[in-house]
Design an enzyme around this catalytic site. Structure first.
Site, PDB file in Angstrom:
ATOM      1  N   THR A 128       0.882  -1.165   0.000  1.00 41.48           N
ATOM      2  CA  THR A 128       0.000   0.000   0.000  1.00 41.48           C
ATOM      3  C   THR A 128       0.912   1.205   0.000  1.00 41.48           C
ATOM      4  O   THR A 128       2.058   1.100   0.415  1.00 41.48           O
ATOM      5  CB  THR A 128      -0.816   0.009   1.320  1.00 41.48           C
ATOM      6  OG1 THR A 128      -1.718  -1.080   1.310  1.00 41.48           O
ATOM      7  CG2 THR A 128      -1.602   1.304   1.522  1.00 41.48           C
ATOM      8  N   ARG A 180     -13.519  -8.244  -1.162  1.00 44.40           N
ATOM      9  CA  ARG A 180     -12.857  -7.983   0.139  1.00 44.40           C
ATOM     10  C   ARG A 180     -12.352  -6.531   0.182  1.00 44.40           C
ATOM     11  O   ARG A 180     -11.741  -6.046  -0.735  1.00 44.40           O
ATOM     12  CB  ARG A 180     -11.701  -8.959   0.318  1.00 44.40           C
ATOM     13  CG  ARG A 180     -10.890  -8.754   1.613  1.00 44.40           C
ATOM     14  CD  ARG A 180      -9.646  -7.929   1.364  1.00 44.40           C
ATOM     15  NE  ARG A 180      -8.740  -7.919   2.516  1.00 44.40           N
ATOM     16  CZ  ARG A 180      -7.685  -7.126   2.616  1.00 44.40           C
ATOM     17  NH1 ARG A 180      -7.386  -6.290   1.657  1.00 44.40           N
ATOM     18  NH2 ARG A 180      -6.916  -7.173   3.679  1.00 44.40           N
ATOM     19  N   THR A 206      -0.014   0.322   6.484  1.00 51.98           N
ATOM     20  CA  THR A 206       0.068  -0.714   5.461  1.00 51.98           C
ATOM     21  C   THR A 206       0.194  -2.047   6.194  1.00 51.98           C
ATOM     22  O   THR A 206       0.401  -2.070   7.399  1.00 51.98           O
ATOM     23  CB  THR A 206       1.294  -0.543   4.526  1.00 51.98           C
ATOM     24  OG1 THR A 206       2.474  -0.834   5.277  1.00 51.98           O
ATOM     25  CG2 THR A 206       1.408   0.843   3.971  1.00 51.98           C
TER      26      THR A 206
HETATM   27  N1  ASP Z   1      -3.364  -2.958   4.017  1.00 53.80           N
HETATM   28  C1  ASP Z   1      -3.612  -3.492   2.713  1.00 53.80           C
HETATM   29  C2  ASP Z   1      -4.832  -4.348   2.764  1.00 53.80           C
HETATM   30  O1  ASP Z   1      -5.011  -5.090   3.705  1.00 53.80           O
HETATM   31  C3  ASP Z   1      -2.512  -4.295   2.150  1.00 53.80           C
HETATM   32  C4  ASP Z   1      -1.145  -3.878   2.513  1.00 53.80           C
HETATM   33  O2  ASP Z   1      -0.904  -2.770   2.881  1.00 53.80           O
HETATM   34  O3  ASP Z   1      -0.241  -4.690   2.466  1.00 53.80           O
HETATM   35  O4  ASP Z   1      -5.579  -4.327   1.824  1.00 53.80           O
END
Ligand code: ASP
Length: 323
Positions: free
Chosen positions: A212, A240, A263
């Site tokens: 992210t 999702r 993230t």
């Molecule tokens: N936080 C993001 C999600 O769960 C993914 C990530 O940041 O790795 O969609």
């Protein structure tokens, strides 16, 4: 009242990072640009690669011309979103289990406390800009799926195929490697694929199946804004939604205090309202660094009660205002 900050402790005062690696001497890299005038203006991007650098410089130019934190954050986020090589955000992001790229993004303006977000948005390269429009032109906070797409199209965004050849090949490999023991997007399964030599050989630049970007900025007026944008957990179930479009989870901004973004595993971040918690901790006097670590500690303490081996994958970034 002005709080004086020496150059030496400037970084502790104005930005903070925290990672799942909290318990190890490791921290995520971020990009930071700030002026010598304490923290005004200031911009950080949680992506530290070349595109993240370019994004930060682009946002910085906006700030240096006297532009708003909102505009700087949007311009910076867009640079990362349109990079086809980046498999974690926007165009080129890894798809869901059906091979469809579904994007999540949120935007928050600390001056007005207004916020906007889109979730499961398909075919639009720059979800951060759509989230910004939701914030500025509606009284809603989140638009999802086809509603978000309709809204984007009404504002003139072009529908485009977001699945690059690179992302399609990675998705196909994931499907090939599926076994009866696999679960949708379960972190362990995703890590297992990456341990395979053949996978590492074919996709050497893929370090993880998630990712992210957070962009946080303070403009010359001292106003704060933030954005979080992502393609979310790779190979997730259709529909999702992660933490990124959830205000208080993937992002929170308060002009009086600062801003935080997350993230990592969105489910943990949602359940702990992590970004809001970090901003609250900063309000109580914790530095951004301490507040990020507080959030990680909260998550670890909770989950280790259930699973003693739990290791967090979350990473946080935060900035506070020094005034
Ligand atoms: N936080 C993001 C999600 O769960 C993914 C990530 O940041 O790795 O969609």
């Amino acid at each position: 009242m002005k709080k004086s900050v020496s150059r030496r402790n400037f970084f502790n005062q104005t930005i903070g990072i925290g990672a799942g690696a909290l318990l190890l001497p490791l921290f995520p890299k971020i990009n930071l640009r700030s002026s010598a005038d304490r923290n005004k203006p200031l911009i950080i991007t949680s992506h530290s690669n070349e595109t993240g650098q370019k994004a930060m410089e682009t946002g910085w130019e906006v700030l240096m011309k006297g532009g708003s934190a909102v505009d700087a954050v949007e311009k910076a986020a867009n640079i990362i979103e349109v990079d086809p090589e980046d498999t974690s955000v926007g165009y080129g992001g890894l798809p869901n289990e059906r091979g469809v790229v579904q994007l999540d993004a949120s935007f928050m303006d600390g001056k007005t406390y207004s916020a906007g977000a889109v979730a499961c948005l398909e075919n639009i390269k720059t979800p951060a800009s759509v989230a910004k429009l939701v914030m500025q032109h509606t009284d809603h906070v989140i638009l999802v799926g086809t509603g978000a797409l309709e809204f984007a199209k009404a504002w003139g965004f072009a529908e485009e195929n977001l699945l690059t050849e690179k992302a399609r090949k990675i998705w196909l490999r994931w499907k090939e490697e599926m076994s009866p023991a696999d679960d949708w997007g379960a972190p362990e399964h995703l890590q297992n694929i990456m341990k395979k030599e053949s996978y590492r050989k074919d996709f050497p630049d893929i370090e993880h199946h998630y990712g992210t970007t957070n962009v946080l900025a303070i403009d010359t007026n001292g106003d704060i804004a933030g954005c979080t944008t992502t393609s979310g957990l790779s190979f997730k179930l259709n529909g999702r939604i992660g933490d990124s479009p959830i205000i208080g989870a993937g992002l929170y901004v308060d002009n009086e205090v600062g801003a935080a973004g997350a993230t990592g595993r969105g489910e943990d971040v949602i359940k702990s309202c992590a970004s809001y918690y970090i901003v609250l901790r900063m309000k109580e006097g914790r530095t951004p660094q301490q507040a990020c670590e507080d959030a990680l500690r909260m998550i670890v303490d909770r989950y280790r009660k259930v699973n003693p081996d739990y290791f967090p994958s979350e990473k946080f970034v935060a900035i506070n205002r020094v005034c």
